[in-house]
Design a protein around this motif. Structure first.
Motif, PDB file in Angstrom:
ATOM      1  N   ALA A  48       0.848  -1.200   0.000  1.00  0.00           N
ATOM      2  CA  ALA A  48       0.000   0.000   0.000  1.00  0.00           C
ATOM      3  C   ALA A  48       0.881   1.248   0.000  1.00  0.00           C
ATOM      4  O   ALA A  48       1.913   1.293   0.670  1.00  0.00           O
ATOM      5  N   VAL A  49       0.448   2.240  -0.755  1.00  0.00           N
ATOM      6  CA  VAL A  49       1.208   3.482  -0.894  1.00  0.00           C
ATOM      7  C   VAL A  49       0.392   4.633  -0.341  1.00  0.00           C
ATOM      8  O   VAL A  49      -0.786   4.786  -0.676  1.00  0.00           O
ATOM      9  N   ALA A  50       1.032   5.443   0.518  1.00  0.00           N
ATOM     10  CA  ALA A  50       0.385   6.635   1.069  1.00  0.00           C
ATOM     11  C   ALA A  50       1.246   7.842   0.747  1.00  0.00           C
ATOM     12  O   ALA A  50       2.484   7.793   0.862  1.00  0.00           O
ATOM     13  N   MET A  51       0.618   8.912   0.320  1.00  0.00           N
ATOM     14  CA  MET A  51       1.351  10.130   0.001  1.00  0.00           C
ATOM     15  C   MET A  51       1.971  10.720   1.260  1.00  0.00           C
ATOM     16  O   MET A  51       1.376  10.670   2.340  1.00  0.00           O
ATOM     17  N   GLY A  52       3.154  11.274   1.112  1.00  0.00           N
ATOM     18  CA  GLY A  52       3.840  11.926   2.215  1.00  0.00           C
ATOM     19  C   GLY A  52       4.882  11.023   2.846  1.00  0.00           C
ATOM     20  O   GLY A  52       4.828   9.805   2.743  1.00  0.00           O
ATOM     21  N   GLY A  53       5.838  11.645   3.482  1.00  0.00           N
ATOM     22  CA  GLY A  53       6.872  10.898   4.180  1.00  0.00           C
ATOM     23  C   GLY A  53       6.473  10.677   5.625  1.00  0.00           C
ATOM     24  O   GLY A  53       5.320  10.863   6.004  1.00  0.00           O
ATOM     25  N   TYR A  54       7.440  10.275   6.423  1.00  0.00           N
ATOM     26  CA  TYR A  54       7.183  10.106   7.853  1.00  0.00           C
ATOM     27  C   TYR A  54       6.751  11.441   8.438  1.00  0.00           C
ATOM     28  O   TYR A  54       7.428  12.453   8.236  1.00  0.00           O
ATOM     29  N   PRO A  55       5.654  11.470   9.181  1.00  0.00           N
ATOM     30  CA  PRO A  55       5.171  12.744   9.723  1.00  0.00           C
ATOM     31  C   PRO A  55       6.127  13.367  10.739  1.00  0.00           C
ATOM     32  O   PRO A  55       6.147  14.574  10.900  1.00  0.00           O
ATOM     33  N   TRP A  56       6.962  12.579  11.369  1.00  0.00           N
ATOM     34  CA  TRP A  56       7.884  13.078  12.389  1.00  0.00           C
ATOM     35  C   TRP A  56       9.213  13.550  11.800  1.00  0.00           C
ATOM     36  O   TRP A  56      10.003  14.183  12.473  1.00  0.00           O
ATOM     37  N   ALA A  57       9.468  13.228  10.545  1.00  0.00           N
ATOM     38  CA  ALA A  57      10.770  13.530   9.944  1.00  0.00           C
ATOM     39  C   ALA A  57      10.855  14.982   9.483  1.00  0.00           C
ATOM     40  O   ALA A  57       9.900  15.513   8.910  1.00  0.00           O
ATOM     41  N   PRO A  58      12.009  15.621   9.714  1.00  0.00           N
ATOM     42  CA  PRO A  58      12.177  16.991   9.216  1.00  0.00           C
ATOM     43  C   PRO A  58      12.331  16.985   7.692  1.00  0.00           C
ATOM     44  O   PRO A  58      12.666  15.964   7.095  1.00  0.00           O
ATOM     45  N   THR A  59      12.072  18.107   7.086  1.00  0.00           N
ATOM     46  CA  THR A  59      12.274  18.264   5.655  1.00  0.00           C
ATOM     47  C   THR A  59      13.765  18.150   5.352  1.00  0.00           C
ATOM     48  O   THR A  59      14.598  18.724   6.057  1.00  0.00           O
ATOM     49  N   LEU A  60      14.087  17.391   4.334  1.00  0.00           N
ATOM     50  CA  LEU A  60      15.489  17.273   3.940  1.00  0.00           C
ATOM     51  C   LEU A  60      15.901  18.533   3.202  1.00  0.00           C
ATOM     52  O   LEU A  60      15.186  19.021   2.338  1.00  0.00           O
ATOM     53  N   ASP A  61      17.058  19.052   3.549  1.00  0.00           N
ATOM     54  CA  ASP A  61      17.542  20.284   2.953  1.00  0.00           C
ATOM     55  C   ASP A  61      18.977  20.065   2.522  1.00  0.00           C
ATOM     56  O   ASP A  61      19.867  19.916   3.358  1.00  0.00           O
ATOM     57  N   GLY A  62      19.201  20.027   1.227  1.00  0.00           N
ATOM     58  CA  GLY A  62      20.554  19.847   0.738  1.00  0.00           C
ATOM     59  C   GLY A  62      20.752  18.484   0.129  1.00  0.00           C
ATOM     60  O   GLY A  62      19.813  17.795  -0.228  1.00  0.00           O
ATOM     61  N   GLY A  63      21.996  18.095   0.047  1.00  0.00           N
ATOM     62  CA  GLY A  63      22.332  16.839  -0.603  1.00  0.00           C
ATOM     63  C   GLY A  63      23.131  15.941   0.310  1.00  0.00           C
ATOM     64  O   GLY A  63      23.299  16.211   1.502  1.00  0.00           O
ATOM     65  N   PHE A  64      23.616  14.895  -0.278  1.00  0.00           N
ATOM     66  CA  PHE A  64      24.401  13.902   0.437  1.00  0.00           C
ATOM     67  C   PHE A  64      25.688  13.654  -0.327  1.00  0.00           C
ATOM     68  O   PHE A  64      25.684  13.588  -1.552  1.00  0.00           O
ATOM     69  N   THR A  65      26.745  13.490   0.400  1.00  0.00           N
ATOM     70  CA  THR A  65      28.005  13.053  -0.186  1.00  0.00           C
ATOM     71  C   THR A  65      28.463  11.859   0.624  1.00  0.00           C
ATOM     72  O   THR A  65      28.569  11.940   1.848  1.00  0.00           O
ATOM     73  N   VAL A  66      28.687  10.746  -0.046  1.00  0.00           N
ATOM     74  CA  VAL A  66      29.133   9.532   0.622  1.00  0.00           C
ATOM     75  C   VAL A  66      30.565   9.264   0.193  1.00  0.00           C
ATOM     76  O   VAL A  66      30.854   9.136  -1.001  1.00  0.00           O
ATOM     77  N   LEU A  67      31.432   9.210   1.192  1.00  0.00           N
ATOM     78  CA  LEU A  67      32.845   8.931   0.965  1.00  0.00           C
ATOM     79  C   LEU A  67      33.230   7.691   1.754  1.00  0.00           C
ATOM     80  O   LEU A  67      32.692   7.449   2.834  1.00  0.00           O
ATOM     81  N   GLU A  68      34.152   6.916   1.229  1.00  0.00           N
ATOM     82  CA  GLU A  68      34.663   5.751   1.949  1.00  0.00           C
ATOM     83  C   GLU A  68      36.024   6.125   2.515  1.00  0.00           C
ATOM     84  O   GLU A  68      36.989   6.312   1.765  1.00  0.00           O
ATOM     85  N   LEU A  69      36.079   6.249   3.851  1.00  0.00           N
ATOM     86  CA  LEU A  69      37.276   6.753   4.512  1.00  0.00           C
ATOM     87  C   LEU A  69      37.718   5.797   5.613  1.00  0.00           C
ATOM     88  O   LEU A  69      36.892   5.120   6.226  1.00  0.00           O
ATOM     89  N   PRO A  70      39.015   5.759   5.897  1.00  0.00           N
ATOM     90  CA  PRO A  70      39.526   4.793   6.873  1.00  0.00           C
ATOM     91  C   PRO A  70      39.336   5.183   8.329  1.00  0.00           C
ATOM     92  O   PRO A  70      39.488   4.339   9.207  1.00  0.00           O
TER      93      PRO A  70
END
Length: 110
Positions: A48-70
């Motif tokens: 089942a699909v419902a419109m909207g994200g988690y009601p408790w989650a803040p709005t995402l602002d910006g992007g993501f950068t994923v790096l693999e670091l030691p």
């Protein structure tokens, strides 16, 4: 991000330079942002699909950068580089991977 007037082009250029440096050093995994033009949906176990994200989650602002670091120290150093380029603080998180999927699906391991 609160970019001062007239600096957006410089921020983009500086952020791209950090990404290129990460690629050159072999630590880049991926980067991107959430497409705000596509609204989130919640999908339940029965499909089942419902419109909207988690009601408790803040709005995402910006992007993501994923790096693999030691180390965490190196992660903090890279986060500082990104923060300088973007002119804003960066939230640093550790990304856990499922051990059996390590090395699958990346160009680095091909």
């Amino acid at each position: 991000m609160a970019v001062p007037d007239g600096e957006l082009e410089a921020v983009g250029r500086d952020a791209q330079a950090v990404i290129e440096a990460a690629k050159a050093e072999g630590v880049y995994v991926f980067a991107g942002g959430v497409d705000e033009a596509v609204p989130p949906v919640l999908v339940s176990a029965d499909g089942a699909v419902a419109m909207g994200g988690y009601p408790w989650a803040p709005t995402l602002d910006g992007g993501f950068t994923v790096l693999e670091l030691p180390s965490r120290d190196e992660a903090v150093a890279w986060a500082a580089r990104i923060a300088r380029a973007c002119r804003c603080e960066q939230e640093l998180r550790v990304f856990g991977t499922e051990p059996r999927s390590q090395g699958q699906g990346t160009d680095r391991d091909s």
